[in-house]
Design an enzyme around this catalytic site. Structure first.
Site, PDB file in Angstrom:
ATOM      1  N   GLY A 169      44.035  37.212  38.769  1.00  0.00           N
ATOM      2  CA  GLY A 169      43.791  37.462  40.325  1.00  0.00           C
ATOM      3  C   GLY A 169      43.409  36.099  41.123  1.00  0.00           C
ATOM      4  N   GLY A 170      42.449  35.906  41.696  1.00  0.00           N
ATOM      5  CA  GLY A 170      41.979  34.912  42.448  1.00  0.00           C
ATOM      6  C   GLY A 170      41.873  33.745  41.769  1.00  0.00           C
ATOM      7  N   GLY A 404      74.628  10.521  40.668  1.00  0.00           N
ATOM      8  CA  GLY A 404      73.359  11.013  41.669  1.00  0.00           C
ATOM      9  C   GLY A 404      72.172  10.447  40.921  1.00  0.00           C
ATOM     10  N   ALA A 405      71.997  10.652  39.515  1.00  0.00           N
ATOM     11  CA  ALA A 405      70.767  10.597  38.938  1.00  0.00           C
ATOM     12  C   ALA A 405      70.361   8.993  39.055  1.00  0.00           C
ATOM     13  CB  ALA A 405      70.862  10.926  37.412  1.00  0.00           C
TER      14      ALA A 405
HETATM   15  C1  HXC Z   1      32.667  42.413  38.202  1.00  0.00           C
HETATM   16  C2  HXC Z   1      33.371  42.032  35.897  1.00  0.00           C
HETATM   17  C3  HXC Z   1      34.556  41.615  36.219  1.00  0.00           C
HETATM   18  C4  HXC Z   1      34.835  41.683  37.528  1.00  0.00           C
HETATM   19  C5  HXC Z   1      34.621  41.465  34.024  1.00  0.00           C
HETATM   20  N1  HXC Z   1      33.312  41.909  34.645  1.00  0.00           N
HETATM   21  N2  HXC Z   1      35.408  41.441  35.246  1.00  0.00           N
HETATM   22  N3  HXC Z   1      32.422  42.410  36.813  1.00  0.00           N
HETATM   23  N4  HXC Z   1      33.854  42.170  38.493  1.00  0.00           N
HETATM   24  N5  HXC Z   1      36.056  41.267  38.078  1.00  0.00           N
HETATM   25  C6  HXC Z   1      32.118  42.507  33.700  1.00  0.00           C
HETATM   26  C7  HXC Z   1      32.527  43.445  32.842  1.00  0.00           C
HETATM   27  O1  HXC Z   1      32.271  44.754  33.380  1.00  0.00           O
HETATM   28  C8  HXC Z   1      31.533  43.354  31.687  1.00  0.00           C
HETATM   29  O2  HXC Z   1      30.443  43.664  31.939  1.00  0.00           O
HETATM   30  C9  HXC Z   1      31.722  41.721  31.362  1.00  0.00           C
HETATM   31  O3  HXC Z   1      31.998  41.255  32.744  1.00  0.00           O
HETATM   32  C10 HXC Z   1      32.595  41.255  30.364  1.00  0.00           C
HETATM   33  O4  HXC Z   1      33.792  41.704  30.548  1.00  0.00           O
HETATM   34  P1  HXC Z   1      34.523  42.444  29.466  1.00  0.00           P
HETATM   35  O5  HXC Z   1      35.804  43.544  29.897  1.00  0.00           O
HETATM   36  O6  HXC Z   1      33.444  43.505  28.508  1.00  0.00           O
HETATM   37  O7  HXC Z   1      35.258  41.260  28.617  1.00  0.00           O
HETATM   38  P2  HXC Z   1      36.615  41.275  28.013  1.00  0.00           P
HETATM   39  O8  HXC Z   1      36.911  42.409  27.137  1.00  0.00           O
HETATM   40  O9  HXC Z   1      36.788  39.873  27.410  1.00  0.00           O
HETATM   41  O10 HXC Z   1      37.750  41.244  29.098  1.00  0.00           O
HETATM   42  C11 HXC Z   1      37.723  40.186  30.239  1.00  0.00           C
HETATM   43  C12 HXC Z   1      38.822  40.642  31.244  1.00  0.00           C
HETATM   44  C13 HXC Z   1      38.223  42.034  31.746  1.00  0.00           C
HETATM   45  C14 HXC Z   1      40.218  40.464  31.025  1.00  0.00           C
HETATM   46  C15 HXC Z   1      38.740  39.471  32.320  1.00  0.00           C
HETATM   47  O11 HXC Z   1      36.909  42.033  32.145  1.00  0.00           O
HETATM   48  C16 HXC Z   1      39.021  42.289  33.116  1.00  0.00           C
HETATM   49  O12 HXC Z   1      40.155  42.937  32.893  1.00  0.00           O
HETATM   50  N6  HXC Z   1      38.281  42.194  33.999  1.00  0.00           N
HETATM   51  C17 HXC Z   1      38.994  42.642  35.639  1.00  0.00           C
HETATM   52  C18 HXC Z   1      39.812  41.663  35.877  1.00  0.00           C
HETATM   53  C19 HXC Z   1      40.407  42.104  37.369  1.00  0.00           C
HETATM   54  O13 HXC Z   1      41.207  42.935  37.487  1.00  0.00           O
HETATM   55  N7  HXC Z   1      39.755  41.369  38.442  1.00  0.00           N
HETATM   56  C20 HXC Z   1      40.157  41.628  39.755  1.00  0.00           C
HETATM   57  C21 HXC Z   1      41.261  40.601  40.120  1.00  0.00           C
HETATM   58  S1  HXC Z   1      41.733  40.879  41.577  1.00  0.00           S
HETATM   59  P3  HXC Z   1      29.346  44.270  30.806  1.00  0.00           P
HETATM   60  O14 HXC Z   1      27.980  44.499  31.757  1.00  0.00           O
HETATM   61  O15 HXC Z   1      30.059  45.678  30.895  1.00  0.00           O
HETATM   62  O16 HXC Z   1      29.315  43.491  30.001  1.00  0.00           O
HETATM   63  C22 HXC Z   1      41.288  39.443  42.484  1.00  0.00           C
HETATM   64  C23 HXC Z   1      41.792  39.582  43.905  1.00  0.00           C
HETATM   65  C24 HXC Z   1      41.552  38.079  44.626  1.00  0.00           C
HETATM   66  O17 HXC Z   1      40.907  38.513  41.786  1.00  0.00           O
HETATM   67  C25 HXC Z   1      42.997  37.714  45.001  1.00  0.00           C
HETATM   68  C26 HXC Z   1      42.838  36.536  46.015  1.00  0.00           C
HETATM   69  C27 HXC Z   1      44.112  36.015  46.329  1.00  0.00           C
END
Ligand code: HXC
Length: 510
Positions: A169-170, A404-405
């Site tokens: 994402g971001g 051209g190169a």
């Molecule tokens: C809040 C988050 C989080 C998030 C992870 N965590 N991502 N909390 N916001 N975006 C937390 C989890 O809940 C978890 O907390 C801890 O971090 C570890 O994550 P896990 O999932 O257990 O780890 P892992 O299995 O290694 O997976 C990592 C991951 C997955 C692939 C990054 O966490 C994931 O898919 N996260 C969401 C990604 C996502 O969709 N983000 C938003 C993108 S949109 P606990 O307490 O349970 O341990 C975006 C928009 C911006 O970014 C656009 C701007 C242009």
């Protein structure tokens, strides 16, 4: 007073714990270091000064009011690399998965502002899950504030992104706007949307690694400028890279004492070019033999391998090297190679790094795939980048410079400052065989005549002297003296002054 000091120490210790020992252990079990361990490896010993370690998020939704961790998932501050100031932020995956809240973003923008004001590189270490999902739009706003500063800092201070975990994402768009992205093999990945979303939208089933692992981005997409084995190797390489770079566009790149003789002759280069003009040789051997101590930092070594880009030093001063690589696709220019080199030429130009171009190029790659892929626009990027660059430009044609190169590769006509060729250079519109097949198409059925015509064309054009007689080359030099001649040329260009006409900005064919 003592109890106040003790409380400060307690608070600091709590902040340093991040998400707690268990989560740090989990991080280690995945082969990754913690955010703070990474910073201490990156920076000179004891040089790190942390800012904002007590910052907490402001979110109250979904039980977050009772779940605050000082530092809020990113460690920020400044320190030194070989004595030189750098700003750094390192995402802490153990705290809310390193996700970005408004408060977390403000910590990053604060040091971006400092780096820009004080003229020092900024290094971001990424290991994060994107926008803090509990927080919503404040998080999105935070990303945009970071992006805006990436844009304003571009070309003013070097910006380096190091991807050491998930990055979605971001978190991918900020690195994308920085000068360099490096990844760690097997533990890092970058994508706009992850495998789950991909499956829902397109029905494609891919793993994290297949979608955005280091191998994908360092070889296929070209998003990453390099990939290394583990966290330690990666951070040590970043230290090496920073050593080549200036703090900002307000200063010269750092000069380092060199023990390599500037007049060193390299007799073996007289034998580098094979007798058969179609036999490849390794252009990296030439680079190694002419730069100080044979040391160069190659960027994007596994992407667009038909062109080599690298930072190196001559007489202790940083130079950028752009070189066609005859070992891969005969060194032809295709879309990937053109884009790769164009971005590097522009980087060098932003930061006052002289460019040394080594040419052995049979032309642009013909083909439907290339044309459909926009070769015209991509090739034009390199042409444009060389033509607009005002830094010192020294060119050496070792063998082919066709079509051209020839023009594109820092020719005299694109304001090349000093242009040399080896006696083995062939400067023509195209190779002899192709040329004869076009000019003498009606004689194609007569092999003897064609052979004679080909010899005639080769004798006339397979040399540097036509170009030299027109003044398009400043000299034809002996290969063994290449290092000495380039260094002498660079010395004359130290006070070069050249400015482009005033404009708001140009419109490079993106
Ligand atoms: C809040 C988050 C989080 C998030 C992870 N965590 N991502 N909390 N916001 N975006 C937390 C989890 O809940 C978890 O907390 C801890 O971090 C570890 O994550 P896990 O999932 O257990 O780890 P892992 O299995 O290694 O997976 C990592 C991951 C997955 C692939 C990054 O966490 C994931 O898919 N996260 C969401 C990604 C996502 O969709 N983000 C938003 C993108 S949109 P606990 O307490 O349970 O341990 C975006 C928009 C911006 O970014 C656009 C701007 C242009």
């Amino acid at each position: 007073m003592q109890h106040i000091l003790d409380e400060l120490e307690d608070r600091r210790a709590r902040a340093r714990l991040g998400g707690g020992e268990k989560r740090v252990e989990a991080q280690h079990a995945k082969g990754k270091l913690s955010a703070r361990e990474r910073i201490s490896l990156l920076l000179d010993e004891d040089s790190f000064e942390e800012y904002d370690m007590f910052v907490e998020h402001r979110c109250a939704e979904f039980g977050m009011a009772a779940n605050k961790i000082p530092g809020d998932g990113v460690v920020t501050g400044q320190g030194r690399i070989n004595g030189r100031l750098v700003y750094v932020f390192s995402k802490d995956f153990t705290v809310f998965g390193g996700s970005l809240s408004g408060a977390h973003a403000a910590k990053i923008t604060k040091i971006q502002d400092m780096a820009l004001r004080n003229g020092a590189p900024i290094i971001g270490i990424f290991d994060a899950g994107g926008a803090r999902i509990q927080e919503g739009v404040e998080s999105l706003a935070g990303y945009a504030e970071i992006f805006q500063r990436n844009i304003l800092a571009s070309g003013v201070v070097p910006q380096i992104s190091v991807i050491m975990g998930p990055c979605a994402g971001g978190d991918v768009y900020s690195p994308a706007m920085t000068d360099f992205i490096f990844m760690v093999r097997d533990t890092s990945y970058m994508y706009v949307t992850g495998p789950d979303v991909v499956k829902t939208v397109t029905n494609e089933i891919v793993t994290h690694e297949e979608l955005g692992g280091a191998r994908v981005h360092a070889t296929k997409s070209g998003v990453a400028d390099g990939a290394f084995e583990n966290d330690i190797e990666t951070l040590l390489q970043i230290r090496r890279l920073v050593d080549f770079l200036p703090g900002s566009n307000r200063e010269k790149p750092p000069a380092r004492e060199s023990f390599d003789d500037p007049d060193r002759l390299e007799e073996s280069l007289d034998r580098l070019i094979p007798a058969n003009p179609n036999t490849p040789y390794d252009m990296k051997e030439l680079i190694e033999k002419i730069v100080d101590e044979g040391d160069f930092f190659e960027l994007s070594p596994d992407y667009g391998k038909n062109i080599v880009i690298a930072l190196a030093r001559m007489e202790g001063e940083t130079i950028g090297v752009v070189a066609n690589q005859p070992m891969v696709l005969a060194g032809v220019l295709d879309s990937d190679a053109s884009r790769k080199a164009a971005r590097f030429v522009r980087f060098c130009d932003c930061f006052d790094i002289p460019i040394v171009t080594l040419v052995d190029v049979p032309g642009f790659l013909p083909g439907v795939k290339q044309e459909y892929g926009g070769l015209i626009k991509h090739g034009a990027k390199l042409l444009f980048a060389y033509g607009e660059a005002t830094v010192p430009k020294v060119t050496v044609i070792t063998r082919k410079a066709y079509g051209g190169a020839y023009d594109v590769m820092s020719s005299k006509h694109l304001r090349g400052d000093v242009n040399y060729a080896w006696p083995s250079a062939e400067i023509a519109v195209m190779g002899a065989k192709g040329a004869v097949e076009i000019i003498f198409r009606n004689e194609i059925g007569e092999p003897e005549k064609i052979a004679e015509r080909t010899k005639e064309y080769r004798d006339r054009f397979a040399n540097p002297f036509v170009a030299a007689s027109l003044g398009y080359l400043d000299d034809v030099i002996k290969p063994h003296s290449t290092r000495r001649r380039i260094i002498r040329a660079l010395r004359t260009l130290k006070n070069k002054k050249l400015e482009n006409p005033w404009k708001k900005h140009d419109n490079i064919p993106l």
